[in-house]
Design a protein around this motif. Structure first.
Motif, mmCIF file in Angstrom:
data_model
loop_
_atom_site.group_PDB
_atom_site.id
_atom_site.type_symbol
_atom_site.label_atom_id
_atom_site.label_comp_id
_atom_site.label_asym_id
_atom_site.label_seq_id
_atom_site.Cartn_x
_atom_site.Cartn_y
_atom_site.Cartn_z
ATOM 1 N N ALA A 1 -2.857 8.277 -1.562
ATOM 2 C CA ALA A 1 -3.342 7.057 -2.204
ATOM 3 C C ALA A 1 -2.276 6.381 -3.053
ATOM 4 C CB ALA A 1 -4.579 7.345 -3.041
ATOM 5 N N GLY A 2 -1.141 7.034 -3.274
ATOM 6 C CA GLY A 2 -0.030 6.334 -3.897
ATOM 7 C C GLY A 2 0.386 5.151 -3.036
ATOM 8 N N ALA A 3 0.432 5.365 -1.719
ATOM 9 C CA ALA A 3 0.734 4.262 -0.802
ATOM 10 C C ALA A 3 -0.365 3.209 -0.856
ATOM 11 C CB ALA A 3 0.884 4.800 0.622
ATOM 12 N N VAL A 4 -1.601 3.669 -0.983
ATOM 13 C CA VAL A 4 -2.746 2.755 -1.004
ATOM 14 C C VAL A 4 -2.712 1.848 -2.228
ATOM 15 C CG1 VAL A 4 -5.265 2.587 -1.029
ATOM 16 C CG2 VAL A 4 -4.149 4.383 0.327
ATOM 17 N N ILE A 5 -2.473 2.420 -3.414
ATOM 18 C CA ILE A 5 -2.460 1.588 -4.623
ATOM 19 C C ILE A 5 -1.218 0.700 -4.673
ATOM 20 C CG2 ILE A 5 -3.867 3.269 -5.877
ATOM 21 C CD1 ILE A 5 -1.374 3.933 -7.573
ATOM 22 N N THR A 6 -0.154 1.141 -4.033
ATOM 23 C CA THR A 6 1.045 0.304 -3.946
ATOM 24 C C THR A 6 0.734 -0.962 -3.163
ATOM 25 O OG1 THR A 6 2.519 2.231 -4.064
ATOM 26 C CG2 THR A 6 3.434 0.217 -3.123
ATOM 27 N N GLN A 7 -0.084 -0.832 -2.124
ATOM 28 C CA GLN A 7 -0.465 -1.978 -1.289
ATOM 29 C C GLN A 7 -1.575 -2.799 -1.942
ATOM 30 O OE1 GLN A 7 0.896 -2.823 1.666
ATOM 31 N NE2 GLN A 7 -0.636 -3.658 3.022
ATOM 32 N N ALA A 8 -2.587 -2.118 -2.479
ATOM 33 C CA ALA A 8 -3.758 -2.823 -3.021
ATOM 34 C C ALA A 8 -3.546 -3.316 -4.437
ATOM 35 C CB ALA A 8 -4.977 -1.898 -2.983
ATOM 36 N N GLY A 9 -2.535 -2.825 -5.116
ATOM 37 C CA GLY A 9 -2.347 -3.121 -6.528
ATOM 38 C C GLY A 9 -1.788 -4.487 -6.833
ATOM 39 N N ASN A 10 -1.571 -5.309 -5.801
ATOM 40 C CA ASN A 10 -1.049 -6.645 -6.030
ATOM 41 C C ASN A 10 -2.113 -7.609 -6.535
ATOM 42 O OD1 ASN A 10 1.854 -6.462 -4.974
ATOM 43 N ND2 ASN A 10 0.702 -5.605 -3.278
ATOM 44 N N ASP A 11 -3.372 -7.180 -6.532
ATOM 45 C CA ASP A 11 -4.455 -8.010 -7.054
ATOM 46 C C ASP A 11 -4.193 -8.356 -8.525
ATOM 47 O OD1 ASP A 11 -7.188 -8.424 -8.396
ATOM 48 O OD2 ASP A 11 -7.735 -8.433 -6.278
ATOM 49 N N ASP A 12 -4.516 -9.591 -8.894
ATOM 50 C CA ASP A 12 -4.260 -10.043 -10.264
ATOM 51 C C ASP A 12 -5.020 -9.239 -11.316
ATOM 52 O OD1 ASP A 12 -2.521 -11.982 -9.408
ATOM 53 O OD2 ASP A 12 -3.999 -13.609 -9.424
ATOM 54 N N LYS A 13 -6.162 -8.650 -10.943
ATOM 55 C CA LYS A 13 -6.942 -7.863 -11.902
ATOM 56 C C LYS A 13 -6.244 -6.569 -12.294
ATOM 57 C CE LYS A 13 -11.634 -9.379 -10.696
ATOM 58 N NZ LYS A 13 -12.957 -8.923 -10.189
ATOM 59 N N VAL A 14 -5.375 -6.082 -11.431
ATOM 60 C CA VAL A 14 -4.701 -4.796 -11.672
ATOM 61 C C VAL A 14 -3.595 -4.996 -12.700
ATOM 62 C CG1 VAL A 14 -3.361 -2.922 -10.651
ATOM 63 C CG2 VAL A 14 -5.259 -3.946 -9.365
ATOM 64 N N LYS A 15 -3.705 -4.275 -13.809
ATOM 65 C CA LYS A 15 -2.752 -4.405 -14.909
ATOM 66 C C LYS A 15 -1.819 -3.215 -15.031
ATOM 67 C CE LYS A 15 -4.771 -8.264 -15.843
ATOM 68 N NZ LYS A 15 -4.120 -9.535 -15.408
#
Length: 263
Positions: A104-118
Motif C-alpha cells: 500500500a506504499g505504492a497505493v498511497i503514492t498514487q492515490a495521495g495526490n488528492d487535495d484532501k491528503v495533507k
C-alpha cells in the motif's frame, strides 16, 4: 439571621456546589491538547492482508479524536487499489492523513495526490517514483527466502504459506496470532509488482516512515533508502513487517505526529 447574611450564605453554597461539580467533570469532557477532531486517517492495508490488520491501531487513533477509516483493497492492481482508496478519501470531510503498509506504499503514492491528503505515512512500505514499479526497485537484489514459499493459484494470485507468515512475515507475533494472520490473508495478484506509479504524491506532500528494524519482507536497509529518497521523517520500530500488530502504540504515535503537523 438578617436578609443580607442569608443572601451571602446562599451565594457561598451555590459557588461551592458549582466548584464541586466542576471537580467531578470527566476529563474526557475537558478540552485536550491531543484532541485532533476534524482530521481523518485513511489506513490502507498491504499484500497478504486486509483492513483488519489495523485493528490494534484504530482505537488508539480514535481516542485522540481522529476519524479513522480502513480501506478494503482488492489487491488486483495498483489502479484498482488506488481507486478504492480515492473513493474513501472522497468521503472524508476535512484533511486526510493517508497511511499505507507494505504494498500500500505504492497505493498511497498514487492515490495521495488528492487535495484532501495533507500527509503520507509509510509503514514498512514501498515508496515508488513516477514510472517506477516494485520490480524496478527490487531489480538486481537477491530473492528473499520467503519468496520460495509463495503459492500461485490458476488466476495468478499469490498467498504466503502459514510457515512463511510465522517465521518471516509476522515473526514477532504469538504463533496463534500469526496463524490467524495466515488464515485471513488477502491473495495478491502477481502482476501488481509490475504496475508503475503514474504520479508520486510524496513529491508534494510531507511524509513519515515507520521503519521496521526486524523486517524480513522489505529489508530495513531498503526501507531506509526509500525513506531518504522521499525526505520522510523516520521513526524506527523494533518490529517485524507487521508493526501495526506487534507494536501498535508506536505505529499510532507516528500517525498522530503526522496528524498534528498536517495543515
Amino acid at each position: 439571621m438578617n436578609t443580607l447574611l442569608k443572601k451571602c450564605l446562599a451565594a457561598t453554597l451555590l459557588l461551592g456546589g458549582l466548584m464541586s461539580l466542576a471537580a467531578f467533570t470527566p476529563a474526557s469532557a475537558a478540552s485536550s491538547p491531543d484532541d485532533l477532531k476534524g482530521k481523518n486517517v485513511v489506513l490502507v492495508h498491504g499484500a497478504f492482508a486486509d483492513g483488519s490488520s489495523w485493528d490494534k491501531v484504530i482505537p488508539i487513533l480514535q481516542a485522540k479524536g481522529l476519524h479513522v477509516v480502513a480501506v478494503q483493497n482488492s489487491l488486483r492492481s495498483l489502479d484498482d487499489d488506488a481507486a478504492a482508496t480515492k473513493r474513501v478519501i472522497e468521503q472524508q470531510n476535512g484533511p486526510v492523513i493517508l497511511v499505507g503498509h507494505s504494498w500500500a506504499g505504492a497505493v498511497i503514492t498514487q492515490a495521495g495526490n488528492d487535495d484532501k491528503v495533507k500527509a503520507l505515512v509509510y509503514v514498512a512500505a514501498f515508496a515508488l517514483d513516477k514510472d517506477q514499479s516494485i520490480n524496478d526497485v527490487l531489480k538486481g537484489k537477491p530473492a528473499p527466502p520467503w519468496a520460495s514459499a509463495l503459492q500461485k493459484d490458476s488466476a495468478g494470485y499469490l498467498t504466503l504459506s502459514t510457515d512463511a507468515i510465522i517465521h518471516d512475515f509476522a515473526q514477532d507475533l504469538p504463533v496463534a496470532q500469526a496463524r490467524l494472520v495466515a488464515a485471513t490473508q488477502g491473495p495478491w495478484f502477481a502482476g501488481c509488482t509490475d504496475d508503475k506509479v503514474s504520479e508520486a504524491a510524496w513529491h508534494n506532500k510531507p511524509s513519515w516512515w515507520v521503519l521496521t528494524e526486524k523486517d524480513r519482507m522489505i529489508p530495513p536497509a531498503l526501507q531506509a533508502a526509500m525513506a531518504q529518497q522521499i525526505g520522510a521523517t523516520v521513526v524506527k520500530v523494533d518490529a517485524s513487517h507487521v508493526a501495526m500488530l506487534s507494536k501498535p502504540a508506536e505505529v499510532a504515535a507516528a500517525i498522530i505526529a503526522a496528524a498534528r503537523e498536517a495543515q
